[in-house]
Enzyme design. Structure first.
Site, PDB file in Angstrom:
ATOM      1  N   ARG A 478       0.822  -1.209   0.000  1.00 22.06           N
ATOM      2  CA  ARG A 478       0.000   0.000   0.000  1.00 22.06           C
ATOM      3  C   ARG A 478       0.857   1.261   0.000  1.00 22.06           C
ATOM      4  O   ARG A 478       0.555   2.243  -0.666  1.00 22.06           O
ATOM      5  CB  ARG A 478      -0.935   0.012   1.222  1.00 22.06           C
ATOM      6  CG  ARG A 478      -2.114  -0.921   1.079  1.00 22.06           C
ATOM      7  CD  ARG A 478      -3.029  -0.846   2.293  1.00 22.06           C
ATOM      8  NE  ARG A 478      -4.150  -1.773   2.123  1.00 22.06           N
ATOM      9  CZ  ARG A 478      -5.303  -1.464   1.570  1.00 22.06           C
ATOM     10  NH1 ARG A 478      -5.498  -0.235   1.116  1.00 22.06           N
ATOM     11  NH2 ARG A 478      -6.265  -2.350   1.454  1.00 22.06           N
ATOM     12  N   GLU A 507      -1.499  -8.710   3.537  1.00 18.33           N
ATOM     13  CA  GLU A 507      -2.944  -8.695   3.775  1.00 18.33           C
ATOM     14  C   GLU A 507      -3.521  -9.988   3.213  1.00 18.33           C
ATOM     15  O   GLU A 507      -3.222 -10.355   2.073  1.00 18.33           O
ATOM     16  CB  GLU A 507      -3.603  -7.490   3.110  1.00 18.33           C
ATOM     17  CG  GLU A 507      -3.201  -6.162   3.716  1.00 18.33           C
ATOM     18  CD  GLU A 507      -3.963  -4.992   3.093  1.00 18.33           C
ATOM     19  OE1 GLU A 507      -5.059  -5.218   2.551  1.00 18.33           O
ATOM     20  OE2 GLU A 507      -3.451  -3.861   3.147  1.00 18.33           O
ATOM     21  N   GLU A 518      -9.949  -1.871  -5.189  1.00 14.93           N
ATOM     22  CA  GLU A 518      -9.135  -1.106  -4.240  1.00 14.93           C
ATOM     23  C   GLU A 518      -7.813  -0.677  -4.873  1.00 14.93           C
ATOM     24  O   GLU A 518      -7.338   0.450  -4.672  1.00 14.93           O
ATOM     25  CB  GLU A 518      -8.876  -1.969  -3.003  1.00 14.93           C
ATOM     26  CG  GLU A 518      -8.015  -1.316  -1.932  1.00 14.93           C
ATOM     27  CD  GLU A 518      -8.812  -0.404  -1.020  1.00 14.93           C
ATOM     28  OE1 GLU A 518      -8.238   0.088  -0.039  1.00 14.93           O
ATOM     29  OE2 GLU A 518     -10.000  -0.172  -1.288  1.00 14.93           O
ATOM     30  N   ASP A 583     -12.283   6.845 -10.330  1.00 12.90           N
ATOM     31  CA  ASP A 583     -12.648   8.172  -9.825  1.00 12.90           C
ATOM     32  C   ASP A 583     -11.711   9.198 -10.453  1.00 12.90           C
ATOM     33  O   ASP A 583     -10.686   9.568  -9.884  1.00 12.90           O
ATOM     34  CB  ASP A 583     -12.534   8.192  -8.295  1.00 12.90           C
ATOM     35  CG  ASP A 583     -12.972   9.520  -7.709  1.00 12.90           C
ATOM     36  OD1 ASP A 583     -13.621  10.292  -8.437  1.00 12.90           O
ATOM     37  OD2 ASP A 583     -12.655   9.792  -6.532  1.00 12.90           O
ATOM     38  N   HIS A 808     -18.285  -7.092   1.648  1.00 13.48           N
ATOM     39  CA  HIS A 808     -17.554  -7.907   0.688  1.00 13.48           C
ATOM     40  C   HIS A 808     -17.628  -7.184  -0.649  1.00 13.48           C
ATOM     41  O   HIS A 808     -18.606  -7.329  -1.383  1.00 13.48           O
ATOM     42  CB  HIS A 808     -18.169  -9.308   0.590  1.00 13.48           C
ATOM     43  CG  HIS A 808     -18.170 -10.051   1.884  1.00 13.48           C
ATOM     44  ND1 HIS A 808     -19.186 -10.908   2.275  1.00 13.48           N
ATOM     45  CD2 HIS A 808     -17.274 -10.055   2.916  1.00 13.48           C
ATOM     46  CE1 HIS A 808     -18.919 -11.415   3.457  1.00 13.48           C
ATOM     47  NE2 HIS A 808     -17.760 -10.908   3.871  1.00 13.48           N
ATOM     48  N   CYS A 810     -16.117  -7.659  -3.265  1.00  7.63           N
ATOM     49  CA  CYS A 810     -16.099  -8.540  -4.440  1.00  7.63           C
ATOM     50  C   CYS A 810     -17.517  -8.831  -4.929  1.00  7.63           C
ATOM     51  O   CYS A 810     -17.740  -9.065  -6.121  1.00  7.63           O
ATOM     52  CB  CYS A 810     -15.403  -9.857  -4.109  1.00  7.63           C
ATOM     53  SG  CYS A 810     -13.707  -9.661  -3.527  1.00  7.63           S
TER      54      CYS A 810
END
Length: 842
Positions: A478, A507, A518, A583, A808, A810
């Site tokens: 990240r 993670e 993400e 975005d 979730h 997904c």
């Protein structure tokens, strides 16, 4: 093809040669050709072929062959007679001293009304007789194309029609107490349309005829009772189909530029109505196909017939008192018909000349509409959509467009042709296809490409006896997401077209779609960090654009920024490839450049609204002291991007560049001010960012270069595809609730569910978007609307807990505990959507 001949009704000595496309009995000069007819020798066959002439029908566009020297021939497809003799054409000689105008029509109508008042009758036949002079007057006017153009074209503007006068004319006729006058208008125009000179050199009279409101009402069934007779409706249909046929094939002749100019100059309201009319005509043709298939299905069910389809005549649709075509069948048959799935196969419309001609004509309207964008007098892209095409077999249509045919496996993609075949495909007319259908097409093509890449990787691993991953895997941290992503893309250039899988180091999340969302979100945020100097945020427009002067202290920095622009292009394309919304805050100019659409001043205004205002004021200034007042030369000055990094005015560099060669020595005057503005706009939208944009586009094409369906989207659609829809009015959570699914024992009437929707609907748009981000991984809704967003609410347990809600991403699923109070649910939701980050197992 069969060759027929018969004698004309007008001149018994002249033969009309008819070309038929059906394999029926053949006649020449009235004598049938039997199967036992002796075959010609090679020399006789060659002589016969050399005596034939081939022309294209000016209405339906079909190729017809007929003997040389024939004065006229009749097309067997559209039944239009083409006159080849030079002394005949579709324009009859203008009637001398005949006035076909609103003033003259009103005079004739007043006389008829006066006679009707004296007769004081309501008998239909008597009323028809009283208005017979009006009918005769209209027959003379509408049987002459030259007279129509002379009457309704404006004298001061050679290429304009007086639509105000024309609409008044039709309104007077339609409001008459009898349908006879209108019937004679349609009959005369139909007879006029039935005869062609082979080359149509004027088109205004066709637009005048198409303006008849009865033509629209005839297609959508919205007609007053007196006009709902079968005879009138059949002629009205013949008129519109021939007008559209002539106009669509007019595009191929030498008067093409005049036609295009006329469309460009049409008032937007009139332009829109013609587009709607042609689309309505297409809908009607598809309805005919549906009716025919349903009728054939009924015959098969009732009579166990093996026939796949039935012959259908145009007049099968018109009844005296019913406007819906299904009413033609007995009522008990409608049950059988309703069970048939509405699906159009490619063969059903491929050879339909009505649909082909209408699509060709609408393509010219769409081309004109694109030109209108610069003047803000254009229609939105969705105005051209025909939602009936949502029911086509889009996979077959796309394959034919690409020249693929039927492929049995993904391996066969290697043998696919690079250029489309010369067959009719709706993908050649993408403006007719809705955004939802285009998204289905691109998903279909992407799936095939990914299947091929996976199969190729598997075969390679067998051949080389080593492991080759069938996925494009990205492993990132990240805190180092940009560098890690760039490294993965560098190392796996050949895997970009594979299905994407993302893993965040340390993670334990497994990517089923959520991690991918993400990754896109975090990476785009990182690339837009001002420290990278790639993009500049403009306060006036609240949009981002490529930095004009990127920060480059050393040669290595230049290469690094090139790679980052390339990375951004790859990321944007991967988002399209993997159906992920980003975005982004870019102007339409970016998507226009990707779609290779021309840029204009409106694109500059969107990005730099304040400067655009000042430029417009300069253009509108008429004074002779222009040069003294503005004191401008062909140069421009911009600020270095370092201001956005360090925020220190003392470190800001202002750079002045010439807009053209020797621009410093060229003053802006009244004569060259428009050129100055054009160069100014071109500099800021194109020249100043050319290197940056080229690297970005290289990255984009590295992924999407093999995805041909991307060309079906225009700039507006591409923007929605990339960014989704963020209009406040589209975040309708009542619609979202209506399509939400529930699990774990929840239903729409559960107490927790009722509280949840009450809370969400009371939130601001900002909080609602955060909820969507928490549940789906994006705060945007799909381009096709919130009703197409999968959403699920599931119960985690039957007892109250202090734990926060889970999601979730997904599967776009929100998981709620059985909280005891509404206030507790609200607080837990707020904490979850504002403080959450990361993935894990539970």
């Amino acid at each position: 093809m069969g060759l027929f001949s018969r004698k004309s009704k007008e001149n018994r000595n002249e033969a009309i040669h008819i070309v038929s496309t059906k394999n029926t009995a053949k006649k020449v000069l009235g004598k049938p050709l039997t199967k036992a007819a002796p075959q010609r020798s090679n020399s006789e066959g060659l002589k016969h072929r050399t005596n034939l002439q081939i022309l294209r029908c000016s209405c339906c566009g079909s190729l017809v062959n007929f003997p040389k020297g024939t004065p006229k021939f009749k097309c067997g497809v559209c039944q239009v007679t083409t006159v080849l003799a030079t002394d005949r054409n579709s324009f009859k000689e203008e009637a001398p001293n005949f006035d076909c105008s609103v003033r003259k029509l009103l005079k004739e109508v007043k006389k008829a009304y006066a006679t009707l008042k004296i007769a004081n009758t309501k008998d239909r036949k008597e009323i028809d007789e009283i208005f017979e002079p009006v009918s005769l007057y209209l027959r003379k006017g509408f049987g002459n194309a030259n007279l129509l153009e002379k009457t309704f074209r404006l004298c001061q503007l050679n290429d304009a029609i007086d639509y105000s006068e024309l609409d008044k004319f039709y309104k007077i006729v339609i409001e008459l107490p009898t349908s006879k006058p209108l019937y004679y208008i349609l009959k005369e125009t139909n007879e006029l349309l039935k005869r062609s000179s082979g080359t149509i050199t004027q088109f205004y009279w066709l637009f005048i005829i198409l303006r008849n409101p009865i033509l629209r009402g005839n297609l959508n069934g919205k007609l007053s009772r007196k006009y709902k007779n079968k005879k009138l409706r059949i002629i009205a249909y013949d008129v519109i189909k021939r007008c559209i046929g002539y106009l669509s094939n007019f595009l191929t002749n030498t008067h093409h530029k005049i036609f295009v100019h006329y469309l460009d100059s049409l008032p937007i309201e009139i332009f829109s109505e013609y587009v709607e009319l042609i689309n309505l005509y297409i809908t009607f043709q598809l309805t005919k196909i549906t009716y025919c298939e349903k009728k054939a299905n009924f015959v098969r069910n009732e009579h166990h017939s093996s026939r796949k389809s039935l012959e259908l005549r145009d007049d099968d649709f018109w009844t005296s008192d019913k406007s819906t075509f299904l009413e033609i069948l007995p009522k008990q048959r409608n049950v059988a018909l309703s069970s048939v799935e509405l699906k159009f196969k490619h063969y059903q419309y491929e050879e339909d000349w009505h649909i082909k001609c209408a699509a060709k004509l609408l393509k010219m309207f769409y081309t004109s509409n694109v030109k209108r964008k610069g003047n803000n007098t254009n229609l939105q892209t969705f105005c051209f959509y025909n939602t009936m095409f949502d029911y086509i077999d889009y996979k077959q249509d796309f394959d034919i467009w690409r020249g693929l045919g039927k492929t049995k496996s993904a391996t066969q993609l290697l043998q696919l042709l690079q250029q489309p075949k010369n067959r009719f495909s709706l993908c050649n007319y993408p403006f007719l296809l809705s955004l939802g259908l285009k998204m289905c097409i691109i998903e279909y093509e992407v799936k095939r490409i990914m299947e091929y890449e996976a199969e190729h990787a598997f075969l390679t691993s067998l051949d080389k006896k080593k492991v080759v991953d069938v996925y494009f895997r990205i492993r990132v941290r990240r805190e180092r997401i940009t560098n890690d992503s760039l490294k993965c893309i560098r190392q796996h250039q050949g895997d970009l077209l594979k299905s994407l899988r993302v893993e965040f180091i340390n993670e334990p999340g497994i990517d089923a779609g959520g991690l991918k969302k993400e990754w896109f979100l975090l990476l785009t945020k990182s690339l837009f960090n001002p420290m990278n100097g790639l993009f500049k945020y403009l306060e006036d427009s609240r949009l981002s654009w490529f930095a004009i002067q990127p920060i480059c202290e050393e040669e290595s920095d230049i290469e690094s920024q090139k790679e980052l622009y390339y990375l951004f292009g790859v990321v944007l394309a991967l988002a399209l490839f993997n159906s992920t919304i980003l975005d982004l805050k870019f102007p339409k100019a970016l998507y226009k450049k990707l779609c290779k659409e021309p840029l204009n001043f409106e694109d500059y205004r969107e990005l730099y609204p304040e400067t655009a205002k000042n430029l417009e004021k300069m253009l509108s200034y008429p004074g002779k002291d222009f040069e003294d007042l503005f004191c401008l030369s062909f140069t421009t000055t911009y600020q270095d991007a370092t201001l956005g990094i360090f925020g220190s005015q003392s470190q800001t560099d202002k750079v002045t560049v010439e807009l053209c060669k020797g621009g410093k020595g060229i003053n802006v005057t009244q004569e060259n001010k428009q050129r100055f503005v054009d160069l100014w706009v071109d500099f800021y939208l194109t020249k100043s960012i050319s290197n940056s944009f080229d690297h970005f586009q290289t990255g984009f094409n590295r992924v999407c270069g093999k995805c041909y369906s991307i060309s079906l989207f225009d700039s507006d659609e591409l923007e929605k595809l990339v960014c989704g829809d963020e209009g406040k009015e589209n975040y309708d959570f009542k619609i979202l609730r209506s399509i939400t699914k529930y699990g774990g024992g929840f239903n729409d009437q559960s107490k927790i569910v009722e509280w949840f929707w009450k809370i969400v609907e009371s939130w601001s748009n900002q909080l609602q978007r955060k909820l969507l981000l928490f549940v789906t991984g994006s705060d945007r809704i799909p381009a096709t609307g919130i009703s197409t967003l999968p959403f699920k609410v599931t119960r985690l347990g039957t007892k109250d807990k202090e734990d926060l809600p889970l999601s979730h991403t997904c599967f776009n699923e929100l998981c709620l505990w059985e909280y005891t109070t509404e206030e507790k649910l609200k607080n837990k939701l707020l904490c979850a959507i504002t403080e959450s980050e990361g993935f894990g197992f539970r």
